[in-house]
Design a protein around this motif. Structure first.
Motif, mmCIF file in Angstrom:
data_model
loop_
_atom_site.group_PDB
_atom_site.id
_atom_site.type_symbol
_atom_site.label_atom_id
_atom_site.label_comp_id
_atom_site.label_asym_id
_atom_site.label_seq_id
_atom_site.Cartn_x
_atom_site.Cartn_y
_atom_site.Cartn_z
ATOM 1 N N PHE A 114 6.893 -9.943 2.006
ATOM 2 C CA PHE A 114 5.766 -9.908 1.050
ATOM 3 C C PHE A 114 5.905 -8.452 0.612
ATOM 4 C CE2 PHE A 114 1.386 -8.772 -0.439
ATOM 5 C CZ PHE A 114 1.379 -9.609 -1.496
ATOM 6 N N GLN A 115 5.466 -7.789 1.542
ATOM 7 C CA GLN A 115 5.424 -6.372 1.319
ATOM 8 C C GLN A 115 6.844 -5.544 0.781
ATOM 9 O OE1 GLN A 115 2.819 -5.341 5.311
ATOM 10 N NE2 GLN A 115 4.874 -4.590 5.128
ATOM 11 N N THR A 116 7.908 -5.765 1.210
ATOM 12 C CA THR A 116 8.936 -5.569 0.436
ATOM 13 C C THR A 116 9.446 -5.975 -0.660
ATOM 14 O OG1 THR A 116 10.207 -5.828 2.788
ATOM 15 C CG2 THR A 116 11.753 -5.773 0.765
ATOM 16 N N GLY A 123 8.008 -0.302 -7.260
ATOM 17 C CA GLY A 123 8.749 0.895 -7.083
ATOM 18 C C GLY A 123 8.200 1.919 -6.183
ATOM 19 N N MET A 124 7.113 1.453 -5.471
ATOM 20 C CA MET A 124 6.324 2.393 -4.325
ATOM 21 C C MET A 124 7.133 2.009 -3.163
ATOM 22 S SD MET A 124 4.122 3.847 -5.675
ATOM 23 C CE MET A 124 2.873 3.892 -7.055
ATOM 24 N N GLU A 125 6.920 2.773 -2.157
ATOM 25 C CA GLU A 125 7.509 2.704 -0.677
ATOM 26 C C GLU A 125 6.923 2.102 0.645
ATOM 27 O OE1 GLU A 125 9.587 7.198 -1.588
ATOM 28 O OE2 GLU A 125 7.346 6.752 -1.268
ATOM 29 N N VAL A 126 5.569 1.910 0.388
ATOM 30 C CA VAL A 126 4.543 1.085 1.339
ATOM 31 C C VAL A 126 3.638 0.506 0.523
ATOM 32 C CG1 VAL A 126 3.120 1.631 3.141
ATOM 33 C CG2 VAL A 126 4.933 3.329 2.626
ATOM 34 N N ALA A 127 3.689 -0.761 1.349
ATOM 35 C CA ALA A 127 2.670 -1.857 0.775
ATOM 36 C C ALA A 127 1.959 -2.566 1.915
ATOM 37 C CB ALA A 127 3.532 -2.847 0.060
ATOM 38 N N ASN A 128 0.801 -3.115 1.745
ATOM 39 C CA ASN A 128 0.113 -3.861 2.752
ATOM 40 C C ASN A 128 -0.054 -5.351 2.552
ATOM 41 O OD1 ASN A 128 -2.228 -4.033 1.085
ATOM 42 N ND2 ASN A 128 -3.491 -2.814 2.144
ATOM 43 N N LEU A 249 8.035 -4.244 -17.886
ATOM 44 C CA LEU A 249 7.503 -3.067 -17.883
ATOM 45 C C LEU A 249 7.561 -1.982 -16.846
ATOM 46 C CD1 LEU A 249 3.741 -3.688 -19.028
ATOM 47 C CD2 LEU A 249 5.615 -3.737 -20.261
ATOM 48 N N ARG A 250 7.815 -0.686 -17.181
ATOM 49 C CA ARG A 250 7.887 0.361 -16.284
ATOM 50 C C ARG A 250 7.259 0.385 -14.915
ATOM 51 N NH1 ARG A 250 10.704 4.965 -17.919
ATOM 52 N NH2 ARG A 250 9.354 6.240 -16.678
ATOM 53 N N SER A 251 7.478 0.519 -13.833
ATOM 54 C CA SER A 251 6.841 0.248 -12.770
ATOM 55 C C SER A 251 5.628 1.195 -12.553
ATOM 56 C CB SER A 251 7.844 0.246 -11.498
ATOM 57 O OG SER A 251 8.196 1.538 -11.361
ATOM 58 N N PRO A 252 4.526 1.105 -11.787
ATOM 59 C CA PRO A 252 3.806 2.140 -11.499
ATOM 60 C C PRO A 252 4.676 3.522 -11.107
ATOM 61 C CG PRO A 252 3.014 0.035 -10.729
ATOM 62 C CD PRO A 252 4.470 -0.320 -11.327
ATOM 63 N N ALA A 253 5.306 3.332 -10.114
ATOM 64 C CA ALA A 253 6.226 4.483 -9.489
ATOM 65 C C ALA A 253 6.802 5.356 -10.767
ATOM 66 C CB ALA A 253 7.063 4.069 -8.535
ATOM 67 N N ALA A 282 0.103 -0.905 -3.081
ATOM 68 C CA ALA A 282 1.285 -0.067 -2.593
ATOM 69 C C ALA A 282 1.225 1.286 -2.855
ATOM 70 C CB ALA A 282 2.446 -0.462 -3.333
ATOM 71 N N THR A 283 1.774 2.290 -2.089
ATOM 72 C CA THR A 283 1.649 3.743 -2.551
ATOM 73 C C THR A 283 3.003 4.315 -1.944
ATOM 74 O OG1 THR A 283 0.251 5.686 -1.930
ATOM 75 C CG2 THR A 283 0.741 4.057 -0.234
ATOM 76 N N ARG A 284 2.814 5.744 -2.067
ATOM 77 C CA ARG A 284 4.121 6.611 -1.716
ATOM 78 C C ARG A 284 4.000 6.862 -0.218
ATOM 79 N NH1 ARG A 284 6.507 8.160 -6.781
ATOM 80 N NH2 ARG A 284 5.313 7.850 -8.431
ATOM 81 N N VAL A 285 5.050 7.221 0.227
ATOM 82 C CA VAL A 285 5.116 7.809 1.517
ATOM 83 C C VAL A 285 4.621 9.317 1.691
ATOM 84 C CG1 VAL A 285 6.507 8.541 3.727
ATOM 85 C CG2 VAL A 285 6.907 6.116 2.507
ATOM 86 N N ASN A 286 3.268 9.484 1.843
ATOM 87 C CA ASN A 286 2.773 10.650 1.993
ATOM 88 C C ASN A 286 1.372 10.522 2.960
ATOM 89 O OD1 ASN A 286 0.319 10.546 0.156
ATOM 90 N ND2 ASN A 286 2.142 10.615 -1.339
ATOM 91 N N LYS A 287 1.238 11.553 3.598
ATOM 92 C CA LYS A 287 0.154 11.389 4.461
ATOM 93 C C LYS A 287 -1.204 11.274 3.966
ATOM 94 C CE LYS A 287 -0.448 16.577 4.705
ATOM 95 N NZ LYS A 287 -0.477 18.063 5.787
ATOM 96 N N ASP A 288 -1.346 11.945 2.354
ATOM 97 C CA ASP A 288 -2.640 11.568 1.723
ATOM 98 C C ASP A 288 -3.043 10.295 1.610
ATOM 99 O OD1 ASP A 288 -2.763 14.470 1.770
ATOM 100 O OD2 ASP A 288 -1.850 14.583 -0.142
ATOM 101 N N THR A 289 -1.963 9.406 1.181
ATOM 102 C CA THR A 289 -2.325 7.915 0.680
ATOM 103 C C THR A 289 -1.796 7.107 2.028
ATOM 104 O OG1 THR A 289 -0.411 7.915 -0.372
ATOM 105 C CG2 THR A 289 -2.298 8.471 -1.503
#
Length: 444
Positions: A114-116, A123-128, A249-253, A282-289
């Motif tokens: 599902f996350q994948t 278009g994000m790299e991490v999802a829960n 539509l264009r993805s959020p990423a 879903a979010t990007r791979v960075n320590k802030d999020t």
């Protein structure tokens, strides 16, 4: 089952006094007397078959519409029979929170899939896979963006009302301000966010901007421009998405959003009576999020023998880490709902999903054209594109039109004003039903 409660009578009394009531039954004071303790009118001594027949007779009093033209966050899509059949198998229905990875490989893999899929769509790299619904996902995402000196969340008025309400519920007691950008103050123009006004609203205290794509009115926002402008001013952007639109539509990423949230209910989950639904994040791979994401994230790894296996990678809730360090107290992991969504996406495939999305938007544009052939007009006609929802304004009261449609077996759109109706078309709406409603609109 045991009737044991872990609190004493004195503790219960103190809790009731703290919330201003004297007994537990006072908590249900808002329920009308006519509905309290209302017994079913079934005579005693009847057989199981007789009782079943009477219960079924009661059920037939419910109105079941032939066609549904209402959305506003809950969408009536066709669910392939293979999805309903497979997701009802007992080995899936009994799945629970996968605390012990070595004993829960099947359910962990289903969550990972599902996350994948969510990552592929957004278009994000991490999802829960652990958020209750789209509104709670938006609120949790807003909290992810808050920093020590940035505690203001900007939310335009043209998002789903329940998102604003949930954000206030989640965040107001944490000293976080939810600033709603109102249409009456010029922040919404022709149904869309006025980017110039939004830019003026962002300051050094702004943690993030939340927008929806499409917004509550069904209109497609200038999301890419909003993201670029917000980032230029040092502010994050959360994009709430109807996931069905991501097939077109264009993805959020691609738009530049930092976090994508929404409700995956359109992916195989029935409208039901309001749930359960399935929030995604879903979010990007960075320590802030990434490390502030609530709930659980399932990761893929290998075991001691080099075999593919799955584990809980990040767990930002109080059951797994110190309570004061927890980002969330989400308990359910929505595993079965996520499984259903994964089955739906697998059954539809990339092209099938695109075909459904195309059919939805085509029917909506046809309906908008037909509904406005009389005195009805589109509320926001100024070159605004929409996906599968739009608002009409009619001289006749909206409730009157809804009543006339109901007599024809059609659940009309949602009245959002005295003369305004928010319509929604999915692939289940027939062209003949649209023509029928168009005639009602013209006569009205």
């Amino acid at each position: 089952m045991s009737n044991y409660l872990s609190i004493t009578e004195q503790e219960e009394k103190e809790m009731l006094e703290a919330i201003g009531v004297s007994k537990p039954s006072d908590l249900y004071a808002d329920i009308p007397i006519s509905l309290k303790n209302k017994a079913l009118k079934i005579a005693p001594g009847k057989s199981q078959q007789q009782v079943m027949e009477e219960i079924e007779a009661y059920a037939k009093e419910n109105v079941v519409f032939d066609s549904i033209m209402r959305g506003a966050g809950a969408y009536d899509h066709y669910v392939p029979s293979v999805v309903r059949y497979l997701s009802s198998r007992s080995e899936f229905l009994t799945a629970y929170t996968p605390y012990q990875a070595e004993m829960s490989q099947g359910i962990l893999q289903s969550i990972f899939e599902f996350q994948t899929m969510i990552c592929a769509l957004t278009g994000m790299e991490v999802a829960n896979a652990s958020v209750y619904d789209g509104s709670s996902a938006a609120a949790e995402a807003a909290f992810m963006c808050v920093e020590k000196n940035k505690k203001v969340i900007l939310v335009p008025e043209n998002v789903k009302p329940e998102v604003i309400e949930t954000m206030r519920t989640y965040l107001s007691r944490r000293g976080i301000e939810i600033k709603v950008l109102k249409e009456s103050e010029g922040y919404i123009k022709d149904g869309k966010v006025d980017t110039q006004m939004l830019e003026k609203a962002i300051n050094e205290n702004t943690a993030c901007v939340y927008i929806e794509q499409p917004n509550y009115y069904g209109i497609i926002e200038d999301a890419e421009f909003v993201c670029d402008m917000a980032h230029h001013k040092g502010t994050k952007v959360i994009m709430g998405c109807n996931p069905m639109t991501l097939a077109l539509l264009r993805s959020p990423a691609e738009c530049g959003a930092d976090i994508a949230v929404g409700d995956a209910q359109p992916f195989g989950l029935s409208v039901s009576f309001g749930g359960p639904y399935l929030g995604f994040m879903a979010t990007r791979v960075n320590k802030d999020t990434m490390r502030r994401m609530p709930g659980r994230i399932v990761g893929q790894t290998t075991d001691g023998q080099g075999n593919r296996c799955f584990v809980l990678t990040l767990q930002g809730r109080e059951q797994h880490i110190r309570r004061e360090k927890a980002m969330s107290n989400i308990c359910s992991n929505q595993a079965h709902c996520a499984l259903v969504a994964s089955m739906y996406l697998s059954a539809m495939g990339k092209e099938g999903l695109k075909e459904v999305a195309t059919t939805c938007t085509s029917l909506a544009h046809y309906a908008a054209q037909q509904f406005t052939q009389g005195k009805a007009t589109l509320k926001y006609p100024n070159n605004n594109e929409f996906f599968h929802e739009f608002i009409t304004v009619t001289p006749t009261k909206a409730e009157k039109i809804v009543e006339k449609c109901a007599k024809e077996g059609v659940l009309a759109g949602l009245p959002i004003g005295p003369n305004e109706i928010l319509w929604c078309m999915t692939e289940k709406v027939r062209k003949s039903d649209i023509d029928k409603v168009a005639e009602i609109m013209r006569r009205a």
